[in-house]
Design an enzyme around this catalytic site. Sequence first.
Site, PDB file in Angstrom:
ATOM      1  N   ASP A   1       0.833  -1.197   0.000  1.00  0.00           N
ATOM      2  CA  ASP A   1       0.000   0.000   0.000  1.00  0.00           C
ATOM      3  C   ASP A   1       0.871   1.251   0.000  1.00  0.00           C
ATOM      4  O   ASP A   1       1.479   1.597   1.011  1.00  0.00           O
ATOM      5  CB  ASP A   1      -0.903  -0.019   1.234  1.00  0.00           C
ATOM      6  CG  ASP A   1      -2.019   1.012   1.148  1.00  0.00           C
ATOM      7  OD1 ASP A   1      -1.961   1.881   0.264  1.00  0.00           O
ATOM      8  OD2 ASP A   1      -2.943   0.943   1.968  1.00  0.00           O
TER       9      ASP A   1
ATOM     10  N   ASP B   1      -2.322   5.617  -5.829  1.00  0.00           N
ATOM     11  CA  ASP B   1      -2.381   4.761  -4.641  1.00  0.00           C
ATOM     12  C   ASP B   1      -2.505   3.297  -5.039  1.00  0.00           C
ATOM     13  O   ASP B   1      -3.518   2.872  -5.591  1.00  0.00           O
ATOM     14  CB  ASP B   1      -3.566   5.179  -3.767  1.00  0.00           C
ATOM     15  CG  ASP B   1      -3.690   4.327  -2.512  1.00  0.00           C
ATOM     16  OD1 ASP B   1      -2.679   3.740  -2.091  1.00  0.00           O
ATOM     17  OD2 ASP B   1      -4.787   4.255  -1.948  1.00  0.00           O
TER      18      ASP B   1
END
Length: 581
Positions: free
Chosen positions: A128, A324
């Site tokens: 992430d 992201d």
Amino acid sequence: GASSLPLGTTTSTLPHSSRGATMASRGWRRPLASLPALALAFLLLAVAAAAAGSPDRTAASRPPLVLPLTLSYPNASRVASSRSRRGLAEGGHPSARMRLHDDLLTNGYYTTRLYIGTPPQEFALIVDSGSTVTYVPCASCEQCGNHQDPRFQPDLSSTYSPVKCNVDCNCNSDKSQCTYERQYAEMSSSSGVLGEDIVSFGTESELKPQRAVFGCENSETGDLFSQHADGIMGLGRGQLSIMDQLVDKGVIGDSFSMCYGGMDIGGGAMVLGAMPAPPDMVYTHSNAVRSPYYNIELKEIHVAGKPLRVDPRIFDGKHGTVLDSGTTYAYLPEQAFVAFKDAVTSKVHPLKKIRGPDPNYKDICFAGAGRNVSQLSEVFPKVDMVFGNGQKLSLSPENYLFRHSKVEGAYCLGVFQNGKDPTTLLGGIVVRNTLVTYDRHNEKIGFWKTNCSELWERLQSGGAPSPAPSSDPGSQADLSPAPAPSGLPEYDVGLIAVYMSINVTYPNLKPHLHELAELLAKELEIDSSQVRLMNVTGQGNSTLIRWDIFPAGSSNSMSNATAMVSSTLLWTISVFFFFAK
């Protein structure tokens, strides 16, 4: 930004969160919380053959750390096939690769394996770029879900030490140990204590194990509690980020790269550390001061060669345009989304507009495009993202569409309105079959279209990775996904074994096994007599099932072509089975 907060205080995050604030943003676009639904994801296909035949910085000189990305399906265990691995002879840098298969419609996230402690304890962590903390469930956790691996046991590691309370961190109640807290916009959270231990990255990396600070969870809520992955590997900017810690030690260059596979083929890997960049990689500036996230300077979006009629400043609201890796789809501010939706819809007149797969969402979907992903560019328009420096990244239809799960040959927009939030959030769908390099040292992010499924294989063979083929030989912009590997040997297949791991106890599942077999046969478009239940094993709150798919009629085998079609369907189908309360 996160750097202004005390150590461990990493509250608040992206709209839809770096973890995907709503289920939609991480591919969980199902009413799992409101309906007694069960997502059944297929874990492993074992085919038994009936007949034989089967460059900017000196930092680049530091060894990059290469980690395989492991596909994780929602609420399903990962079963990865063992593959031979060898180092990547690219300037003497170590590397590793693992071929993966993914589908953003059914995939919840990508994970990699991280090993903590002495002896090492293994964990599956979501990669992430929007999170700044790496954390795993602690053995003492009183509110942690049932995850893939056993919880971390500090007492079993001879090298573990707590991060003692100090003026730079928040502390626990008895002021003995530093704590962290991570809250996400979808109302999930993680909190616990900070510890330090030896972290290693498996046999795929030549980088020696390093001491690093990580979170040992004492509490999880929301999606963090229910997800199957053990935790999060935080790659964002911040002193607790695994990237920042390794860079500060001087063991890797200040850069990392990711490569996600396409709509059908799958595959991917992640590199921590600098690596040689392709000469035609497209770059955009990434301002570390602009926001704590990895932002890019998006100025325009073109559909079929025409710019959207919006003020370019719309892509610079709040956090700007954020890239992201932990989010599945793309989210635009309201005005930009409406313009994008209208522009795409106006170019697909031959297609029929249909309802989405989930009645709880107003998806924009189109039927009649066919199953062949490589031909979608003949029906759907090309989309270009134009950066502040004038360079542009051309997107294939697979970079803004996802397959309709209930209508064959239908696709839905994977771009949504970001509520009333002015931030533009670009998730994994936008960078399918794209090597993305987060060059933090030079404050830029690079994009290079390629077949991510074959990237590491090509590098290992000594050749440069090839870009995804263009439908126009004279164009470097219109890049569509590379075709699946061909040239498979001819053989006859006796059966296909399918293993399912289901997060339901066996007594609750047993009355529905026949119905499940019927659904499986229907999805595969075969006779129900070809689907046979071979074994059922209860594993606590989960059940492991083996089904065998047999040839039709009295035949003793099926062709490898038929088997490959069935295998592909099995990998891409998720069956949602509804139980009565």
